[in-house]
Design a protein around this motif. Structure first.
Motif, short mmCIF file in Angstrom:
data_model
loop_
_atom_site.label_atom_id
_atom_site.label_comp_id
_atom_site.label_asym_id
_atom_site.label_seq_id
_atom_site.Cartn_x
_atom_site.Cartn_y
_atom_site.Cartn_z
N ASP A 250 0.81 -1.23 0.00
CA ASP A 250 0.00 0.00 0.00
C ASP A 250 0.84 1.27 0.00
O ASP A 250 0.29 2.37 0.07
CB ASP A 250 -0.92 0.01 1.24
N THR A 251 2.15 1.14 -0.03
CA THR A 251 2.99 2.35 -0.07
C THR A 251 2.72 3.11 -1.37
O THR A 251 2.86 2.54 -2.46
CB THR A 251 4.48 1.97 -0.01
N PRO A 252 2.33 4.39 -1.29
CA PRO A 252 1.96 5.12 -2.51
C PRO A 252 3.16 5.39 -3.40
O PRO A 252 4.24 5.76 -2.93
CB PRO A 252 1.38 6.44 -1.97
N GLU A 253 2.99 5.12 -4.70
CA GLU A 253 3.95 5.46 -5.74
C GLU A 253 5.34 4.88 -5.45
O GLU A 253 6.36 5.55 -5.61
CB GLU A 253 4.04 6.98 -5.92
N ALA A 254 5.39 3.63 -5.01
CA ALA A 254 6.68 3.02 -4.71
C ALA A 254 6.56 1.50 -4.76
O ALA A 254 5.52 0.93 -4.41
CB ALA A 254 7.20 3.45 -3.35
N ILE A 255 7.64 0.85 -5.21
CA ILE A 255 7.77 -0.60 -5.20
C ILE A 255 9.10 -0.92 -4.53
O ILE A 255 10.12 -0.30 -4.83
CB ILE A 255 7.73 -1.19 -6.62
N VAL A 256 9.13 -1.88 -3.63
CA VAL A 256 10.33 -2.24 -2.89
C VAL A 256 11.00 -3.44 -3.57
O VAL A 256 10.34 -4.45 -3.82
CB VAL A 256 10.01 -2.57 -1.42
N LEU A 257 12.30 -3.30 -3.88
CA LEU A 257 13.09 -4.39 -4.46
C LEU A 257 13.93 -4.98 -3.34
O LEU A 257 14.77 -4.29 -2.76
CB LEU A 257 13.99 -3.86 -5.58
N SER A 258 13.73 -6.26 -3.04
CA SER A 258 14.40 -6.90 -1.91
C SER A 258 15.31 -8.01 -2.40
O SER A 258 14.87 -8.91 -3.13
CB SER A 258 13.36 -7.45 -0.93
N SER A 259 16.61 -7.94 -2.03
CA SER A 259 17.56 -8.99 -2.36
C SER A 259 18.83 -8.75 -1.55
O SER A 259 19.19 -7.61 -1.27
CB SER A 259 17.90 -9.00 -3.85
N PHE A 260 19.51 -9.82 -1.18
CA PHE A 260 20.76 -9.68 -0.42
C PHE A 260 21.90 -9.22 -1.33
O PHE A 260 22.92 -8.75 -0.85
CB PHE A 260 21.13 -11.00 0.24
N ASP A 261 21.72 -9.37 -2.66
CA ASP A 261 22.79 -9.06 -3.62
C ASP A 261 22.57 -7.68 -4.22
O ASP A 261 21.60 -7.47 -4.97
CB ASP A 261 22.79 -10.13 -4.72
N PRO A 262 23.43 -6.69 -3.93
CA PRO A 262 23.24 -5.35 -4.48
C PRO A 262 23.30 -5.32 -6.00
O PRO A 262 22.66 -4.48 -6.63
CB PRO A 262 24.41 -4.54 -3.87
N LEU A 263 24.07 -6.23 -6.62
CA LEU A 263 24.17 -6.26 -8.07
C LEU A 263 22.84 -6.64 -8.69
O LEU A 263 22.39 -6.04 -9.68
CB LEU A 263 25.27 -7.24 -8.49
#
Length: 522
Positions: A250-263
């Motif tokens: 429900d966060t407005p105008e945002a999508i969270v990208l989750s991963s342990f690898d920054p690349l």
């Protein structure tokens, strides 16, 4: 009759003459009027011309004044700019003078310390000479006493004297040696602390703590629907192609990208950015964009590595090592960005080596490369220190650099002076307050172990741990694994994880098998 005819003629002549006179008079009057009008017109033109001339003169004067003001302003601006440059040059010269003065003071201090040491040595030499004189007196006294004792030959007296002198000299030498060693130890500890403190103070502590999530901002919430796709097929395609977990809440105008690898997170972020800008979001397009982005990241990695070695003044580094240095930008060590850590260690090593009179360029090179074993292209059982040493040796690095990399965790013997310097600088960088997080590194290691466990099975093409390690998605090759094999593979992996790994909660194992047949119509 003749008179009658002549009279009209006379009258006509008279009338003609009168008409001529009257016409001349009228013409003269009109001519005077015209001349007067012409004179008035000429005077009017002259007055208008004078007025225009005055106006033009005033305009030209104003333009000249404005031009003068403008030229003066430009001149003043040039003078101010020159004065500013002169001031900057004076400041730089003043700073250089201060730096030279400080170095001169340091040299004076060192000279004074050396003079003090020299004086101490001279005093010790005087003490030794005094002891030698005392020994000579004792020797003479002892000889006289021995001569008085009956039954002793000269050889026996000489032997006793030599033995006595040996024991006394040995005890005094041991005492003096102990004093010198203690003094040297105290001075060495003092100089070592001084060098380390100066090195730490001269190096800026730039810490970068890596997170495991990246927030991708959207212009509007309508784009979320396009990214998710029909029945979530787009978001599944993105997760499968990148190995990154996309959290759409429900966060407005945002999508969270989750991963342990920054690349992986960077590849997913750039791919989403391109897809949103293009507007065409479907599985085939997603795979194409992700592949292009992955190639772009490889080029960016090379560029980061080249920029890093240039900024540090390191030359002649093999291209593969430059690429490994660039990959450090997308890796972390206990939450500390690996490239920032390696740059800081390189600077610390260079300064410390210069303070000790060693080769600062060689020490800086070893400091930058000391953790290259943490970003290998292939997984191996070797520790990162030994693996880094093998990589450096493979690409023709100096033996001192190779030994410093391999020995910075005491896994092999230190054979060169720069090896303990690299080890000390690595500890200094990691020990700065807030530099590292043990919990983060343990979490990342658990995620890596989870993916590596899946890759050990035959037919597995890719494995991605998502949902903060609560789900393992395994992509298998359709030619090697059947549908029934996929079910068995999922079960076996779950059992293997349950028996071999320690983890909180539960882990969902999803095996994905997809068969594609592609032909091109020409």
């Amino acid at each position: 009759m003749e008179m009658t005819q002549i009279l009209p003629i006379i009258v006509g002549v008279v009338a003609l003459v009168a008409g001529l006179i009257a016409g001349k008079f009228i013409f003269a009057k009109n001519t005077a009027l015209r001349v007067q009008e012409a004179e008035q017109h000429a005077e009017k033109i002259l007055s208008e011309a004078k007025l225009a001339a005055e106006t033009l003169k005033k305009e030209k004067l104003l333009e000249a004044k404005e031009k003068n003001v403008q030229l003066k302003a430009e001149h003043d601006k040039e003078i101010l700019e020159k004065n500013r440059k002169i001031g900057d040059a004076e400041n730089r010269i003043r700073q250089k003078e201060q730096s030279l003065n400080q170095k001169t003071d340091n040299l004076d201090k060192q000279i004074k310390e050396n003079e003090t040491i020299k004086e101490n040595l001279n005093r010790q030499i005087e003490v030794i000479n005094q002891k030698r004189n005392e020994l000579e007196k004792h020797q003479e006294e002892h000889i006289r006493r021995l001569e008085k004792i009956a039954g002793l030959s000269a050889e026996e007296a000489k032997a006793q004297l030599v033995e006595s002198l040996k024991q006394e000299a040995h005890s005094q030498a041991l005492s003096l040696q102990q004093e010198i060693i203690e003094d040297a130890r105290l001075k060495a500890n003092k100089d070592a602390r001084k060098i380390i403190i100066q090195t730490i103070q001269r190096t800026a502590a730039e810490q970068t703590i890596e997170n495991t999530v990246t927030v991708f901002n959207l212009e509007s919430d309508e784009i979320k629907g396009q990214i998710i796709g029909r029945e979530g097929r787009n978001i599944r395609a993105i997760e499968a192609a990148t190995g990154v977990d996309l959290i759409v809440d429900d966060t407005p105008e945002a999508i969270v990208l989750s991963s342990f690898d920054p690349l992986r997170r960077e590849i997913a972020r750039l791919s989403l950015q391109r897809l949103v800008a293009d507007g065409r979001i479907h599985p085939a397009r997603i795979e194409e964009v992700v592949e292009k982005t992955r190639k772009q990241i490889e080029e960016q990695v090379m560029e980061i590595g080249e920029r890093t070695v240039i900024e540090l003044g390191i030359h002649g580094l093999h291209k593969e090592l430059v690429r490994v240095v660039g990959k450090m930008r997308f890796r972390s060590s206990y939450g500390q960005n690996l490239l920032m850590h390696s740059r800081e260690v390189a600077n610390l090593c260079g300064i410390m080596a210069a303070e000790l009179g060693l080769n600062p360029k060689l020490a800086k090179r070893a400091g930058l490369l000391h953790d290259i074993g943490k970003v290998p292209d292939e997984e191996t059982e070797l520790s990162h220190a030994l693996l880094g040493g093998k990589l450096a040796e493979k690409y023709g690095e100096n033996p001192a650099v190779v030994n410093a990399i391999a020995a910075h965790h005491d896994e092999t013997e230190m054979q060169y002076v720069i090896s303990p310097i690299v080890q000390a600088c690595d500890a200094i960088s990691g020990a700065r307050p807030g530099a590292r997080r043990e919990i983060m590194q343990q979490y990342i290691q658990r995620i890596k172990d989870l993916e590596n466990l899946a890759l050990t099975y035959n037919g597995v093409e890719k494995a991605y741990a998502i949902q903060a390690g609560r789900e393992l998605r395994v992509i298998v090759e359709a030619d090697k694994v059947t549908d029934s094999d996929s079910e068995k593979l999922s079960f076996d992996m779950a059992q293997k994880i349950q028996t071999d790994m320690t983890y909180p909660g539960q882990i969902k194992v999803t095996v994905i098998r997809e068969k594609r047949t592609v032909n091109v119509a020409r």
